[in-house]
Design a protein around this motif. Structure first.
Motif, PDB file in Angstrom:
ATOM      1  N   PHE A 120       0.827  -1.208   0.000  1.00  0.00           N
ATOM      2  CA  PHE A 120       0.000   0.000   0.000  1.00  0.00           C
ATOM      3  C   PHE A 120       0.862   1.259   0.000  1.00  0.00           C
ATOM      4  O   PHE A 120       0.651   2.180  -0.790  1.00  0.00           O
ATOM      5  CB  PHE A 120      -0.936  -0.019   1.214  1.00  0.00           C
ATOM      6  N   LEU A 121       1.855   1.301   0.881  1.00  0.00           N
ATOM      7  CA  LEU A 121       2.715   2.485   0.966  1.00  0.00           C
ATOM      8  C   LEU A 121       3.559   2.666  -0.285  1.00  0.00           C
ATOM      9  O   LEU A 121       3.744   3.798  -0.754  1.00  0.00           O
ATOM     10  CB  LEU A 121       3.607   2.405   2.202  1.00  0.00           C
ATOM     11  N   ILE A 122       4.065   1.569  -0.831  1.00  0.00           N
ATOM     12  CA  ILE A 122       4.860   1.680  -2.056  1.00  0.00           C
ATOM     13  C   ILE A 122       4.008   2.194  -3.202  1.00  0.00           C
ATOM     14  O   ILE A 122       4.472   2.997  -4.019  1.00  0.00           O
ATOM     15  CB  ILE A 122       5.521   0.320  -2.387  1.00  0.00           C
ATOM     16  N   SER A 123       2.749   1.774  -3.268  1.00  0.00           N
ATOM     17  CA  SER A 123       1.880   2.268  -4.339  1.00  0.00           C
ATOM     18  C   SER A 123       1.605   3.757  -4.199  1.00  0.00           C
ATOM     19  O   SER A 123       1.331   4.437  -5.191  1.00  0.00           O
ATOM     20  CB  SER A 123       0.565   1.487  -4.359  1.00  0.00           C
ATOM     21  N   LEU A 124       1.690   4.281  -3.000  1.00  0.00           N
ATOM     22  CA  LEU A 124       1.491   5.715  -2.797  1.00  0.00           C
ATOM     23  C   LEU A 124       2.777   6.514  -2.965  1.00  0.00           C
ATOM     24  O   LEU A 124       2.773   7.606  -3.523  1.00  0.00           O
ATOM     25  CB  LEU A 124       0.933   5.969  -1.396  1.00  0.00           C
ATOM     26  N   ILE A 125       3.872   5.983  -2.470  1.00  0.00           N
ATOM     27  CA  ILE A 125       5.116   6.743  -2.416  1.00  0.00           C
ATOM     28  C   ILE A 125       5.869   6.713  -3.746  1.00  0.00           C
ATOM     29  O   ILE A 125       6.494   7.689  -4.130  1.00  0.00           O
ATOM     30  CB  ILE A 125       5.993   6.218  -1.254  1.00  0.00           C
ATOM     31  N   PHE A 126       5.796   5.607  -4.474  1.00  0.00           N
ATOM     32  CA  PHE A 126       6.550   5.463  -5.712  1.00  0.00           C
ATOM     33  C   PHE A 126       5.669   5.700  -6.936  1.00  0.00           C
ATOM     34  O   PHE A 126       5.779   4.980  -7.920  1.00  0.00           O
ATOM     35  CB  PHE A 126       7.186   4.074  -5.790  1.00  0.00           C
ATOM     36  N   GLN A 127       4.823   6.724  -6.919  1.00  0.00           N
ATOM     37  CA  GLN A 127       3.914   6.962  -8.032  1.00  0.00           C
ATOM     38  C   GLN A 127       4.569   7.659  -9.215  1.00  0.00           C
ATOM     39  O   GLN A 127       4.176   7.442 -10.348  1.00  0.00           O
ATOM     40  CB  GLN A 127       2.712   7.774  -7.570  1.00  0.00           C
ATOM     41  N   SER A 128       5.560   8.494  -8.977  1.00  0.00           N
ATOM     42  CA  SER A 128       6.168   9.218 -10.096  1.00  0.00           C
ATOM     43  C   SER A 128       7.127   8.308 -10.856  1.00  0.00           C
ATOM     44  O   SER A 128       7.649   7.322 -10.324  1.00  0.00           O
ATOM     45  CB  SER A 128       6.909  10.456  -9.592  1.00  0.00           C
ATOM     46  N   GLU A 129       7.364   8.653 -12.102  1.00  0.00           N
ATOM     47  CA  GLU A 129       8.265   7.859 -12.935  1.00  0.00           C
ATOM     48  C   GLU A 129       9.692   7.907 -12.400  1.00  0.00           C
ATOM     49  O   GLU A 129      10.400   6.899 -12.410  1.00  0.00           O
ATOM     50  CB  GLU A 129       8.225   8.376 -14.370  1.00  0.00           C
ATOM     51  N   LYS A 130      10.104   9.049 -11.892  1.00  0.00           N
ATOM     52  CA  LYS A 130      11.458   9.194 -11.357  1.00  0.00           C
ATOM     53  C   LYS A 130      11.662   8.260 -10.152  1.00  0.00           C
ATOM     54  O   LYS A 130      12.680   7.588 -10.053  1.00  0.00           O
ATOM     55  CB  LYS A 130      11.695  10.643 -10.950  1.00  0.00           C
ATOM     56  N   ARG A 131      10.685   8.224  -9.271  1.00  0.00           N
ATOM     57  CA  ARG A 131      10.800   7.342  -8.103  1.00  0.00           C
ATOM     58  C   ARG A 131      10.717   5.875  -8.510  1.00  0.00           C
ATOM     59  O   ARG A 131      11.332   5.024  -7.892  1.00  0.00           O
ATOM     60  CB  ARG A 131       9.734   7.676  -7.070  1.00  0.00           C
TER      61      ARG A 131
END
Length: 166
Positions: A120-131
């Protein structure tokens, strides 16, 4: 009335950094203690890292004043699996062992709950292409380091990891 523009701490970025550290450390992390198996050190690192990242993500939500949860069938299905796993654990023959276990087993409800929280947290935190690129780069670096440890140990007998535990 004059308002001061104070620089606010970006709590979400701190959660991002914690997950970056987890991505790099989990494949190569071990805590060589005789009292605990090696899997326990990785599980405790995962529990600690996900809990810390969740705490900083909650602080970020409080700072922004809103919680944005993506509408995803994958996340909904994970929530349903967590609920089914909880019900299954509660009705098992040994509920306390099914719920928590010894703290590091991968077949317990608590472990699956933490992995679901990490998803859940990864889906929120890593949303941008750069991340996302950073995420895959860190996975590659961590796999490369683990490969080099094993390569030098297998071919040359070099013990890079102390205590000669392998």
């Amino acid at each position: 009335m004059e308002t001061l523009n104070k620089r606010q701490i970006n709590w979400e970025f701190i959660s991002f950094l914690i997950f970056c550290a987890l991505i790099v450390l989990l494949p190569i992390f071990l805590w060589p203690l005789e009292a605990l198996p090696f899997a326990a050190s990785k599980a405790f690192l995962l529990y600690f890292g996900v809990s810390l990242a969740f705490f900083f993500w909650l602080l970020s939500c409080l700072q922004k004043g809103e919680i944005k949860i993506p509408k995803s069938l994958l996340l909904l299905s994970v929530v349903l699996v967590v609920v089914v796993w909880l019900i299954s654990s509660l009705f098992s023959g040994n509920a306390s062992f099914s719920l928590i276990g010894r703290g590091y087993e991968i077949g317990t409800f608590s472990f699956f709950l933490f992995l679901s929280l990490a998803l859940f947290l990864i889906s929120l935190i890593f949303q941008s292409e750069k991340r996302g690129v950073i995420f895959y780069f860190l996975i590659f670096i961590s796999a490369l380091v683990a490969f080099l440890f094993q390569f030098f140990h297998t071919l040359f007998g070099v013990n890079i990891i102390p205590f000669n535990i392998f």
